[in-house]
Write an enzyme that holds these catalytic residues in place. Structure first.
Site, PDB file in Angstrom:
ATOM      1  N   TYR A   1     -10.066   8.292   3.646  1.00 18.76           N
ATOM      2  CA  TYR A   1      -8.622   8.572   3.764  1.00 18.76           C
ATOM      3  C   TYR A   1      -8.035   7.873   4.994  1.00 18.76           C
ATOM      4  O   TYR A   1      -7.018   7.186   4.912  1.00 18.76           O
ATOM      5  CB  TYR A   1      -8.397  10.093   3.839  1.00 18.76           C
ATOM      6  CG  TYR A   1      -7.014  10.468   4.330  1.00 18.76           C
ATOM      7  CD1 TYR A   1      -5.882  10.181   3.568  1.00 18.76           C
ATOM      8  CD2 TYR A   1      -6.833  11.097   5.570  1.00 18.76           C
ATOM      9  CE1 TYR A   1      -4.613  10.508   4.023  1.00 18.76           C
ATOM     10  CE2 TYR A   1      -5.567  11.430   6.029  1.00 18.76           C
ATOM     11  CZ  TYR A   1      -4.458  11.130   5.248  1.00 18.76           C
ATOM     12  OH  TYR A   1      -3.203  11.438   5.712  1.00 18.76           O
TER      13      TYR A   1
HETATM   14  N1  LIG Z   1      -0.163  17.201   5.422  1.00 16.86           N
HETATM   15  C1  LIG Z   1      -0.802  16.687   6.457  1.00 16.86           C
HETATM   16  O1  LIG Z   1      -1.516  17.396   7.168  1.00 16.86           O
HETATM   17  C2  LIG Z   1      -0.647  15.220   6.818  1.00 16.86           C
HETATM   18  C3  LIG Z   1      -1.080  14.779   8.088  1.00 16.86           C
HETATM   19  C4  LIG Z   1      -0.943  13.443   8.408  1.00 16.86           C
HETATM   20  C5  LIG Z   1      -0.382  12.547   7.490  1.00 16.86           C
HETATM   21  N2  LIG Z   1       0.011  13.011   6.262  1.00 16.86           N
HETATM   22  C6  LIG Z   1       0.577  12.054   5.309  1.00 16.86           C
HETATM   23  O2  LIG Z   1       1.875  12.503   4.940  1.00 16.86           O
HETATM   24  C7  LIG Z   1       2.162  12.162   3.593  1.00 16.86           C
HETATM   25  C8  LIG Z   1       2.641  13.376   2.839  1.00 16.86           C
HETATM   26  O3  LIG Z   1       1.667  14.398   2.926  1.00 16.86           O
HETATM   27  P1  LIG Z   1       1.875  15.795   2.182  1.00 16.86           P
HETATM   28  O4  LIG Z   1       1.070  16.803   2.902  1.00 16.86           O
HETATM   29  O5  LIG Z   1       3.319  16.043   1.947  1.00 16.86           O
HETATM   30  O6  LIG Z   1       1.145  15.491   0.806  1.00 16.86           O
HETATM   31  P2  LIG Z   1       1.529  15.995  -0.655  1.00 16.86           P
HETATM   32  O7  LIG Z   1       0.283  15.824  -1.470  1.00 16.86           O
HETATM   33  O8  LIG Z   1       2.142  17.334  -0.603  1.00 16.86           O
HETATM   34  O9  LIG Z   1       2.629  14.947  -1.103  1.00 16.86           O
HETATM   35  C9  LIG Z   1       2.336  13.647  -1.526  1.00 16.86           C
HETATM   36  C10 LIG Z   1       3.214  13.336  -2.721  1.00 16.86           C
HETATM   37  O10 LIG Z   1       2.952  12.008  -3.153  1.00 16.86           O
HETATM   38  C11 LIG Z   1       2.878  11.988  -4.565  1.00 16.86           C
HETATM   39  N3  LIG Z   1       2.047  10.848  -4.956  1.00 16.86           N
HETATM   40  C12 LIG Z   1       0.765  10.577  -4.598  1.00 16.86           C
HETATM   41  N4  LIG Z   1       0.366   9.432  -5.168  1.00 16.86           N
HETATM   42  C13 LIG Z   1       1.424   8.954  -5.884  1.00 16.86           C
HETATM   43  C14 LIG Z   1       1.615   7.823  -6.715  1.00 16.86           C
HETATM   44  N5  LIG Z   1       0.635   6.930  -6.938  1.00 16.86           N
HETATM   45  N6  LIG Z   1       2.823   7.642  -7.295  1.00 16.86           N
HETATM   46  C15 LIG Z   1       3.823   8.548  -7.095  1.00 16.86           C
HETATM   47  N7  LIG Z   1       3.693   9.635  -6.328  1.00 16.86           N
HETATM   48  C16 LIG Z   1       2.494   9.849  -5.748  1.00 16.86           C
HETATM   49  C17 LIG Z   1       2.266  13.345  -4.931  1.00 16.86           C
HETATM   50  O11 LIG Z   1       2.503  13.734  -6.264  1.00 16.86           O
HETATM   51  C18 LIG Z   1       2.953  14.256  -3.907  1.00 16.86           C
HETATM   52  O12 LIG Z   1       4.175  14.758  -4.412  1.00 16.86           O
HETATM   53  C19 LIG Z   1       0.880  11.539   3.035  1.00 16.86           C
HETATM   54  O13 LIG Z   1       1.002  10.139   3.088  1.00 16.86           O
HETATM   55  C20 LIG Z   1      -0.195  12.004   3.994  1.00 16.86           C
HETATM   56  O14 LIG Z   1      -1.248  11.077   4.084  1.00 16.86           O
HETATM   57  C21 LIG Z   1      -0.098  14.317   5.924  1.00 16.86           C
END
Ligand SMILES: NC(=O)c1ccc[n+]([C@@H]2O[C@H](COP(=O)([O-])OP(=O)(O)OC[C@H]3O[C@@H](n4cnc5c(N)ncnc54)[C@H](O)[C@@H]3O)[C@@H](O)[C@H]2O)c1
Length: 328
Positions: free
Chosen positions: A145
Site C-alpha cells: 500500500y
Molecule cells: N483512512 C486513512 O486512515 C487514510 C490515511 C492516509 C491516507 N489515506 C488515503 O486517503 C484516501 C481516502 O481514504 P478513505 O479512508 O476515505 O478510503 P475509502 O475506502 O473510504 O474511500 C476510497 C473511495 O475510493 C473508491 N475507489 C477505490 N478505487 C476506485 C476505483 N478504481 N475507481 C473508482 N473509485 C474507487 C472507493 O469505492 C471509495 O469510495 C485513500 O487514497 C487513502 O489511501 C487514508
C-alpha cells in the site's frame, strides 16, 4: 452572478472524500463525485452529484469527466487503502492505485484540469529514521500500500515538473472521527482502524484487539498521530483555495496534529470519554506497522497558516455519536 467552482472528487464516496465534499460545499464549492463503490456504499449521499466509473478504466473515467464538464480542480481520494490487505493481494493494490492515478493524470492534461490534489499518506515514510517526520524524510514504504502512494507521488510529480498541472500531495497521518451533523463517518468493511474498532467494541461490549505490545515505545504499543477528519477536510479546502489563488506551494504537506498517542493511551482516552471499561485482547503485531508515526507539522502550519482544532477526545466523541446511532 459568479458560478461556484466545481471540484471533482475521485473516490469521493468514501470516508475522507465524503467529509471533504461537505466541507467544500460549506466553503462555496460544488463537489462532484466519481466512484466505483468498491469500498463504500452506493447511495450513501443525497447531497451531491455522484457518477459511477471505475477509474482504472480510461474510457469510463473519460466519459464521466466529460459529462461533468470544466472544473477548477480534482482531488484524488480513490485507492485501496488497507495495509494488511495490501500484503494479501498486492497486485490489486498496484493496479487499482496506480492505474487510477495514471488515468486521472492523463485526463487532467486532456481536459485541462489545472489542479490535482492527491491523497497521500504517512505510509510513504515506512519506518522513519527519526520522529517527528518532516516532509524531507526519506521515502521507503513498509507495505505494498505504501509503495503505491510513493509511486503515485512520483508519477504525479513528473506531470507537475512538465508543467501539465499543479500537484500537491497531502500526506495524511491517522484520520479519525466523524461528522455527526451530516450523519457521516468511517464505515470500512473490514475495519482495520483503531478508533472505529474501539467504539464498536464499546457498543457491542466486546474486546478490542491490541496488535503488538512489544514495540520500542514507552508503553510497548504503537504511537500514531491522529487528526480529526473534519480538520483534514478543512486542510483540503485551504490548500485548494491557495492553489486557486495562485499561491506558491510546496509539492507535499504532512497533515496531522504533530502529537503522538499510543494505542494504549487512545484506549484510556476512550474509556474516559465513554465512561466505560474497554476489554483488550492482545494480538501479535501486524506486518507493515511502524512503531511510531508522528508528523512534523511545521510546514503545514506555515504554508496553510492553519492548525487543526479538534482533540483526540473530539474524535472519539464524534465517532461514538455517529456510530452509536448507526450500529444496531
Ligand atoms: N483512512 C486513512 O486512515 C487514510 C490515511 C492516509 C491516507 N489515506 C488515503 O486517503 C484516501 C481516502 O481514504 P478513505 O479512508 O476515505 O478510503 P475509502 O475506502 O473510504 O474511500 C476510497 C473511495 O475510493 C473508491 N475507489 C477505490 N478505487 C476506485 C476505483 N478504481 N475507481 C473508482 N473509485 C474507487 C472507493 O469505492 C471509495 O469510495 C485513500 O487514497 C487513502 O489511501 C487514508
Amino acid at each position: 452572478m459568479k458560478k461556484s467552482p466545481m471540484i471533482v472528487l475521485a473516490g469521493g464516496n468514501g470516508y475522507i472524500g465524503g467529509t471533504t465534499a461537505f466541507a467544500l460545499q460549506e466553503a462555496g464549492f460544488v463537489p462532484v463525485i466519481i466512484d466505483n463503490f468498491s469500498t463504500s456504499k452506493k447511495g450513501a449521499f443525497n447531497d451531491f452529484e455522484v457518477l459511477e466509473a471505475d477509474l482504472t478504466d480510461f474510457s469510463q473515467t473519460q466519459r464521466a469527466l466529460k459529462k461533468i464538464g470544466p472544473v477548477a480542480g480534482l482531488i484524488h481520494f480513490a485507492a485501496k487503502a488497507l495495509v494488511p490487505e495490501s500484503f494479501e493481494i498486492p497486485g490489486l493494490y498496484y493496479k487499482n492505485n496506480l492505474l487510477s492515478t495514471a488515468n486521472l493524470a492523463e485526463l487532467s492534461v486532456e481536459l485541462g484540469i489545472p489542479i490535482f490534489l492527491h491523497s497521500s499518506s504517512c505510509a510513504v515514510y515506512g519506518v522513519p529514521k527519526s520522529v517527528p517526520i518532516s516532509e524531507n524524510s526519506e521515502l521507503h514504504a513498509s507495505s505494498p500500500y505504501g509503495d503505491t502512494k510513493i509511486m503515485a507521488e512520483i508519477l504525479l510529480d513528473r506531470y507537475r515538473q512538465m508543467g501539465k498541472f499543479k500537484v500537491l500531495h497531502l500526506r495524511y497521518f491517522n484520520p479519525a472521527g466523524a461528522w455527526p451533523k451530516y450523519d457521516w463517518g468511517e464505515a470500512h468493511d473490514p475495519e482495520t482502524h483503531l478508533i472505529p474498532n474501539l467504539i464498536l467494541s464499546a457498543i457491542k461490549n466486546q474486546p478490542v484487539s491490541l496488535f503488538g505490545d512489544q514495540y520500542s515505545t514507552p508503553d510497548g504499543s504503537c504511537i500514531r498521530d491522529f487528526i480529526h477528519v473534519v480538520d483534514l477536510a478543512e486542510a483540503h479546502v485551504k490548500t485548494l483555495q491557495m492553489l486557486l489563488a495562485g499561491k506558491a506551494m510546496p509539492p507535499c504537506l504532512n497533515i496531522g496534529r504533530g502529537e503522538g498517542s499510543s494505542v494504549l493511551q487512545v484506549i484510556q482516552a476512550a474509556e474516559k470519554v465513554l465512561g466505560k471499561k474497554i476489554q483488550v485482547k492482545k494480538e501479535p503485531g501486524r506486518a507493515g506497522d511502524p512503531p511510531e508515526l508522528v508528523a512534523d507539522v511545521t510546514l503545514m502550519n506555515k504554508v496553510l497558516d492553519w492548525t487543526p482544532r479538534k482533540s483526540l477526545s473530539n474524535m472519539i466523541e464524534d465517532d461514538w455519536t455517529w456510530r452509536s446511532s448507526t450500529v444496531k
